[in-house]
Scaffold this motif. Structure first.
Motif, mmCIF file in Angstrom:
data_model
loop_
_atom_site.group_PDB
_atom_site.id
_atom_site.type_symbol
_atom_site.label_atom_id
_atom_site.label_comp_id
_atom_site.label_asym_id
_atom_site.label_seq_id
_atom_site.Cartn_x
_atom_site.Cartn_y
_atom_site.Cartn_z
ATOM 1 N N SER A 206 0.664 -4.501 9.420
ATOM 2 C CA SER A 206 -0.037 -3.218 9.560
ATOM 3 C C SER A 206 0.081 -2.006 9.171
ATOM 4 C CB SER A 206 0.288 -3.506 11.109
ATOM 5 O OG SER A 206 2.456 -3.604 11.317
ATOM 6 N N ALA A 207 1.867 -2.393 8.583
ATOM 7 C CA ALA A 207 2.565 -1.154 8.132
ATOM 8 C C ALA A 207 1.642 -0.290 7.161
ATOM 9 C CB ALA A 207 3.700 -1.116 8.098
ATOM 10 N N THR A 208 1.330 -1.845 5.726
ATOM 11 C CA THR A 208 0.989 -0.945 4.850
ATOM 12 C C THR A 208 -0.890 -0.650 5.473
ATOM 13 O OG1 THR A 208 1.632 -3.165 3.874
ATOM 14 C CG2 THR A 208 -0.324 -2.390 2.876
ATOM 15 N N LEU A 209 -1.456 -1.202 6.597
ATOM 16 C CA LEU A 209 -2.620 -0.541 6.819
ATOM 17 C C LEU A 209 -2.965 0.584 7.382
ATOM 18 C CD1 LEU A 209 -4.418 -3.276 8.945
ATOM 19 C CD2 LEU A 209 -5.567 -2.722 7.167
ATOM 20 N N ALA A 210 -1.396 1.092 7.980
ATOM 21 C CA ALA A 210 -1.450 2.156 8.528
ATOM 22 C C ALA A 210 -0.846 2.949 7.838
ATOM 23 C CB ALA A 210 0.304 2.191 9.837
ATOM 24 N N GLU A 211 -0.159 2.754 6.585
ATOM 25 C CA GLU A 211 -0.585 3.661 5.235
ATOM 26 C C GLU A 211 -1.579 3.815 4.497
ATOM 27 O OE1 GLU A 211 2.572 1.836 2.665
ATOM 28 O OE2 GLU A 211 4.512 2.181 3.338
ATOM 29 N N LEU A 212 -2.376 2.576 4.455
ATOM 30 C CA LEU A 212 -3.787 2.728 3.594
ATOM 31 C C LEU A 212 -4.372 4.052 4.637
ATOM 32 C CD1 LEU A 212 -6.083 -0.051 2.512
ATOM 33 C CD2 LEU A 212 -6.512 1.802 4.672
ATOM 34 N N SER A 213 -4.698 4.146 5.788
ATOM 35 C CA SER A 213 -5.191 4.937 6.724
ATOM 36 C C SER A 213 -4.659 6.350 6.326
ATOM 37 C CB SER A 213 -5.814 4.486 7.487
ATOM 38 O OG SER A 213 -4.755 4.460 8.729
ATOM 39 N N ALA A 214 -3.774 6.677 6.315
ATOM 40 C CA ALA A 214 -3.322 7.843 5.758
ATOM 41 C C ALA A 214 -3.470 8.032 4.438
ATOM 42 C CB ALA A 214 -1.325 7.858 5.740
ATOM 43 N N VAL A 215 -3.339 7.672 3.447
ATOM 44 C CA VAL A 215 -3.884 7.732 2.109
ATOM 45 C C VAL A 215 -5.133 8.387 1.927
ATOM 46 C CG1 VAL A 215 -1.583 6.905 1.371
ATOM 47 C CG2 VAL A 215 -3.438 5.988 0.844
ATOM 48 N N SER A 216 -6.257 6.938 2.897
ATOM 49 C CA SER A 216 -7.568 6.971 2.485
ATOM 50 C C SER A 216 -8.394 8.097 1.699
ATOM 51 C CB SER A 216 -8.122 6.269 3.855
ATOM 52 O OG SER A 216 -8.309 7.202 4.468
ATOM 53 N N TYR A 280 4.409 10.775 -0.849
ATOM 54 C CA TYR A 280 4.282 11.942 -1.527
ATOM 55 C C TYR A 280 3.467 13.124 -0.132
ATOM 56 C CZ TYR A 280 2.246 15.766 -3.971
ATOM 57 O OH TYR A 280 1.609 17.360 -3.590
ATOM 58 N N LEU A 281 2.417 12.295 0.171
ATOM 59 C CA LEU A 281 1.183 12.807 1.072
ATOM 60 C C LEU A 281 2.126 12.838 2.626
ATOM 61 C CD1 LEU A 281 -1.299 10.874 0.605
ATOM 62 C CD2 LEU A 281 -1.321 13.556 -0.076
ATOM 63 N N VAL A 282 3.252 12.080 2.586
ATOM 64 C CA VAL A 282 3.291 12.524 4.219
ATOM 65 C C VAL A 282 4.700 13.438 4.483
ATOM 66 C CG1 VAL A 282 2.490 10.364 5.863
ATOM 67 C CG2 VAL A 282 5.013 10.344 4.293
ATOM 68 N N ALA A 283 5.523 13.014 3.240
ATOM 69 C CA ALA A 283 6.698 14.053 3.253
ATOM 70 C C ALA A 283 7.336 14.788 1.901
ATOM 71 C CB ALA A 283 7.779 13.227 2.947
#
Lengths: 769, 358
Positions: A206-216, A280-283
């Motif tokens: 689920s963590a990777t999925l959350a990251e995936l949606s953040a960078v998609s 990079y994208l979030v921080a």
């Protein structure tokens, strides 16, 4: 186009056809398509003939270089300029300059409708990247896919697999319709999958999925599949691949992010083991971390404008970063740092400027003597030798305008006016040892005599001296010359070793003739041994340069002419040179004459203008920022030749030529311009454009570094000298600008402004006769 | 009174060291400048003092004799070139004419006279420059991490610079430093040590007459640019926060240095101008005969690169040091052969830890 450009083209395109080549070449198209060419300073057609066609550039909208070379292997294998082949032979032989049927209009209406329905879902960049063979033909990618591509199993976007869709949907195969069109119009509504299901997605935590949606949103699947074809071959979802393993292998998620670079430069991120792109994208981006490596200094030679085209620092401004460069990386240090990173060591620049020595015959001393006697007619009463750095007849700029005017005035006074400028332009003086006798082009009364070693002119002058009533030497600019030869010329030409030398710029002080340290900042001519000179790319050259200039001033009686008092003051304080005399001779004078019948006072919004070339060193970026900050209640006008593209600025095309010397003044007056921003970053020695603004009825806003601009504004009380950009903005925001404009308009209604050009050197020379 | 100065490097840093020597020579023509060299010349290249701005050469071999190969084997290139600084200091302070001794890292450029430090050494025995002399604002977490926390990790003083008076306390410091670096000059943040540098956190505790030089014109580098601004005055003198720029530490020439410069120089264009100058000078000072990444002590005598794990194993095992006093050798009876037989160190790939010279 000047003679040199023409002769270079003639060498490149042997056998004629240049007229038709130039007729069909579309410079406006070329510059619009390839704005960086303008920076090179090369003529567009010459650029295309030298480099452009080899780089796949197109010379006009009616000719595709890539298509022609692909379609005509005989031309490609001959290695000749395809456009030249086309205009001289190809089209007469029926060869096509563009791919056939590339336009929508020629298509079947049903196909046209299908194309329009899928257009928003088609990814042309992906298509051209994935299928370079299509890109090479120059064909429209969408039309190609809809007509042929799908039948060849090509994919219209990274998220749609043509072959999968056909395989998964036999009804679509049976119907014989375009599968992508089917998917867009029907299939997706029916829930049909566009591509094979990704085996990866289900495996993600689920963590990777959350990251995936953040960078998609920022992930570039087309780039990823292009760069890592093995991912494409595996059929895996590119984003999932990147999130699970790609970043660990150093794959980049988009051209705008370097995974390896980010991890190398942010060891805390590397240690934490988190996905660097996500970090990079979030921080990272908010913490000022960099996504990409810094630009490396330019080592790649670019064709540059040899020699200063204006009295301004040509190397600095003309190659400075274009104000709008959406593709270029923006350096946090600003355009000056970007420009700095492109600077080459001085001698490397010299290397790039150096051309093959022309093969044309050299004039001998006797031939020069004969030519000048002929030019004089009956008797050589007065010969003026004018030393310049370039062909003033074809290159724009303040020095060039002065020489043109001086030449005309000399003719009116019965003098033979001979200009000598180096055949090989240089960004510094010529070096003795490398070339002890530089070739110069001789122009007599505006007509080219030919080229000759400087020594031939010196010998000719010595021959003519007994018969000439008078010989004067006027030095306008010495770049590319050997000052030792100029000294010899003056000594041979005049009985008292006397010459006139103009301070159009500060070349007598430093090869960086606008006193621009590293071509980016005004230095004020500090001592040669200072830190500033030691880290400047002109520093080493300046040491010998200063010694050679001092030798010239020691050997000759140099009467220095300065276009302004401020320049005379700077020169006296910093040059260390002793002139025989120093006279201030402004190029233009202004006179405010009361109108017998005052005209109505202008109304309407405050009009702020920018005149001339829109380059950063004249303050264009500041002008742009003012437009953004003050846009609501003001009017902004740009008067000049180069088109600009910024909402809120009116462009008034102005071309100042010898035939229309007042074009800028007229434009300022006609546009009822109130204020002109002239934010020079070096002490201008005169600044015709400042005078043009004033002569047109405007006032000038400038900064304290701008030399005669600031001095003129102060002396005439027509404008404001503001410390910096902040002070400039405050001037508008606190109401001072509005007050000034009220005064300007009242004054303009009651007065006409007369302007008079000076006689350049003639004013100083004549009392000697 | 003679002032000596030295820098410590291997041939892959010769270009930088030359730029340092030239810039130092320009400011102080009368100083004695030493090249402390932990390397041997590559084939085809000869280091000739006649054509250098260095006056004297001191090699690791000169200082460590027969022990050189064995002792250096326990160090990667950065550890080695810093570990010799202690013994070199003691050696040069023993020169009869040496009154004051300066150390500069090879990637430093000197821009204005060091006279104020020369004068300080009349009153102090040791002069150190901290990485930072002004705190970062609380809100700038990145700068605190990049600069202050990095200083807490790697050492509060930058040992790219050091000045020692040749007095009792100065010599006592040099001997202590030599002792520590003999055994403990390693990149082992896990143990709380970082080569020669972190040891000097202890200097103000152990020694008197220590001057912590807080003038912003010294040791300007990416780690303190956030608090320093460069300008030129009318005479063309480079100033940092209004003080003359004495020397700039061009740390990490290359992309990493560029990133940190961009992060902290911001729009201070003059800093980028310094870097432009430095790149050009280093280019000009480069000797094409020196292969990229050259380090004589970086490979076994068969040319194989020495893995960091081999160095760590060797330096931690007295028995191995005793059994194989010449660890660079390969072939029968060598440490190399032993490792091949007894360990997997030589067959492991991807051991890229440690510094790889550009």
């Amino acid at each position: 186009m000047n003679d040199e450009t023409l002769s270079t083209l003639a060498e490149l395109l042997p056998g004629g056809g240049i007229d038709v080549y130039l007729r069909d070449f579309d410079p406006a198209f070329y510059l619009a398509q390839y704005p960086e060419v303008a920076e090179s300073g090369l003529d567009c057609a010459l650029h295309y003939a030298l480099y452009g066609w080899k780089e796949g550039r197109d010379p006009s909208p009616d000719f595709s270089t890539a298509f022609y070379l692909k379609d005509n292997p005989d031309v490609a294998s001959a290695g000749i300029d395809p456009f030249w082949h086309y205009v001289t032979d190809g089209r007469n032989e029926g060869r096509a300059g563009l791919p056939p049927a590339a336009d929508m209009a020629s298509l079947d209406p049903a196909l046209r409708a299908e194309i329009n329905e899928v257009r928003d879902h088609f990814d042309p960049a992906f298509y051209l990247g994935a299928y370079p063979d299509i890109a090479e033909t120059g064909a429209d990618p969408l039309i190609h896919y809809m007509m042929n591509g799908w039948k060849e199993g090509r994919d219209p976007s990274p998220v749609f697999s043509t072959s999968f869709y056909l395989k998964d949907n036999p009804d679509v195969v049976d119907a014989g319709v375009n599968p992508f069109w089917h998917y867009v119009t029907d299939g997706r509504k029916e829930g049909r999958p566009a591509a094979p299901p990704s085996p990866d997605l289900a495996m993600l935590d689920s963590a990777t999925l959350a990251e995936l949606s953040a960078v998609s949103e920022f992930f570039d699947p087309a780039h990823y599949l292009r760069t890592y074809p093995q991912v494409a071959e595996s059929g895996r979802d590119p984003l999932v691949h990147f999130m699970v393993e790609g970043w660990k292998s150093g794959h980049n998620p988009s051209p705008a992010f370097s995974t390896v670079f980010y991890l190398e430069n942010n060891p805390d991120v590397a240690r934490a083991g988190v996905n660097p792109f996500w970090h990079y994208l979030v921080a990272g981006q908010h913490e000022g971390r960099e996504p990409l490596p810094v630009e490396t200094p330019a080592k790649c030679p670019v064709a540059e404008t040899p020699g200063p085209a204006e009295t301004a620092p040509a190397e600095t401004p003309e190659q400075a970063e274009a104000p709008h460069d959406p593709t270029g990386p923006h350096h946090p240090g600003g355009y000056r740092v970007q420009h700095l990173l492109r600077q080459l060591p001085l001698e490397e620049t010299v290397g790039h400027w150096t051309r093959a020595t022309p093969k044309q015959a050299r004039l001998t001393a006797d031939e020069i003597v004969t030519a000048l006697r002929t030019a004089a007619g009956a008797r050589l009463a007065w010969l003026i030798l004018s030393v310049g750095h370039d062909d003033y007849r074809t290159n724009p700029g303040g020095i060039q305008v002065c020489i043109q005017r001086e030449e005309r005035l000399a003719a009116e006074r019965g003098a033979v006016y001979v200009n000598l400028h180096p055949v090989q332009p240089l960004p510094r003086l010529a070096h003795a040892g490398a070339d002890d006798d530089p070739l110069v082009t001789l122009v007599a009364n505006g007509a080219t005599l030919g080229i000759a070693p400087t020594s031939a002119l010196i010998a000719a002058t010595a021959t003519l001296r007994p018969e000439a009533g008078r010989i004067d030497v006027v030095i306008h600019q010495m770049l590319g010359h050997l000052p030792e030869r100029i000294t010899e010329l003056v000594t041979q030409a005049t009985p008292d070793a006397r010459c006139w030398l103009w301070l159009h710029d500060y070349l007598t002080i430093c090869p960086s003739y606008a006193l621009q340290r590293n071509n980016i900042a005004y230095c004020g001519a500090p001592p040669v041994g200072s830190n500033a000179c030691s880290i400047c790319l002109f520093g080493a050259e300046r040491r010998a340069h200063a010694t050679r200039m001092a030798a010239l001033f020691d050997a000759l009686d140099v009467h220095v002419l300065s276009p302004s008092q401020v320049t005379a003051d700077i020169w006296t304080a910093t040059s260390g040179l002793t002139p025989a005399s120093l006279t201030v001779c402004p190029h233009m004078t202004l006179d405010w004459v009361a109108r017998p019948d005052p005209r109505p006072v202008d109304d309407g919004p405050i009009t702020l203008a920018f005149l001339g070339t829109p380059v950063p060193f004249k303050g264009w970026l500041i002008f742009e920022r003012l437009v953004r900050r003050l846009g609501q209640n003001m009017r902004f006008v740009y008067c000049g030749a180069r088109p600009v593209d910024l909402a809120g600025i009116e462009h008034v095309p102005v071309h100042v030529t010898a035939d229309t010397p007042d074009a800028m003044i007229d434009a300022v007056a006609e546009q009822r311009i109130d204020l002109v921003l002239h934010w020079a970053t070096w002490p201008e020695t005169f600044s015709l454009s400042c005078y043009e603004a004033l002569a047109g009825g405007a006032h000038v806003l400038t900064n304290p570094v701008s030399g005669n601009v600031a001095a003129t504004v102060d002396r005439l009380d027509r404008g404001a000298v503001l410390a910096d950009e902040e002070a400039l903005l405050a001037f508008f925001e606190d109401g001072r600008a509005a007050e000034m404009v009220d005064r300007i308009r009242a004054r303009r209604a009651g007065h006409r402004i007369d302007h008079a050009l000076s006689d350049i050197s003639l004013a100083a020379l004549e009392p000697q006769t | 009174m003679t002032i000596h100065a030295f820098t410590s490097f291997s041939y892959s840093y010769l270009n930088r060291a030359r730029v340092l020597a030239r810039s130092l020579r320009a400011q102080h023509p009368d100083w004695v400048i030493w090249a402390v060299m932990t390397d041997k010349e590559p084939e085809g290249f000869a280091f000739d003092l006649e054509h250098e701005d260095f006056d004297r050469l001191l090699t690791a071999q000169d200082m460590f004799g027969d022990q050189t190969d064995g002792w250096l084997f326990g160090h990667d290139i950065v550890e080695a070139c810093t570990a010799v600084k202690g013994r070199a200091s003691v050696h040069i302070l023993d020169e009869p004419d040496c009154d004051k001794l300066f150390y500069f890292d090879p990637d430093i450029g000197v821009f204005n006279p060091m006279t104020p430090v020369v004068d300080l050494l009349d009153d102090f025995s040791i002069v150190l420059t901290p990485h930072q002399v002004n705190p970062e604002p609380q809100s700038d977490m990145v700068a605190i991490r990049d600069n202050e926390i990095a200083s807490l990790d790697y050492g509060i003083f930058n040992l790219g610079f050091l000045a020692i008076a040749n007095d009792d306390e100065g010599r006592r410091f040099a001997r202590w430093w030599e002792d520590r670096l003999q055994d403990w000059c390693h990149d082992r943040l896990d143990l709380g040590i970082f080569v020669d540098q972190k040891w000097c956190n202890l200097v103000p505790c152990f020694f008197d007459n220590v001057k912590v030089l807080r003038d912003p014109g010294y040791n300007v580098a990416s780690w303190n640019l956030s608090q320093r601004e460069m300008t030129f005055d009318a005479a063309g003198t480079a100033l940092i926060n209004g003080q003359p720029l004495r020397f700039y530490h061009f740390t990490k020439l290359g992309p990493v240095g560029d990133v940190m410069t961009r992060r902290y120089a911001g729009q201070n264009v003059e800093i980028y101008e310094l870097w432009r100058w430095y790149r050009e000078e280093v280019d000009r000072a480069s000797a094409p005969q020196i292969p990229r990444g050259w380090w004589h002590y970086g490979t076994f005598d068969n040319g194989d690169k020495i893995p960091k794990a081999a160095r760590e194993l060797y330096r931690d095992r007295r028995d191995l040091k005793a059994a194989f006093p010449h660890p660079l050798r390969t072939g029968r009876g060598s440490f190399h052969e032993w490792m091949g037989r007894e360990t997997e160190i030589l067959s492991a790939t991807g051991d890229e830890r440690g510094f790889v010279p550009a």
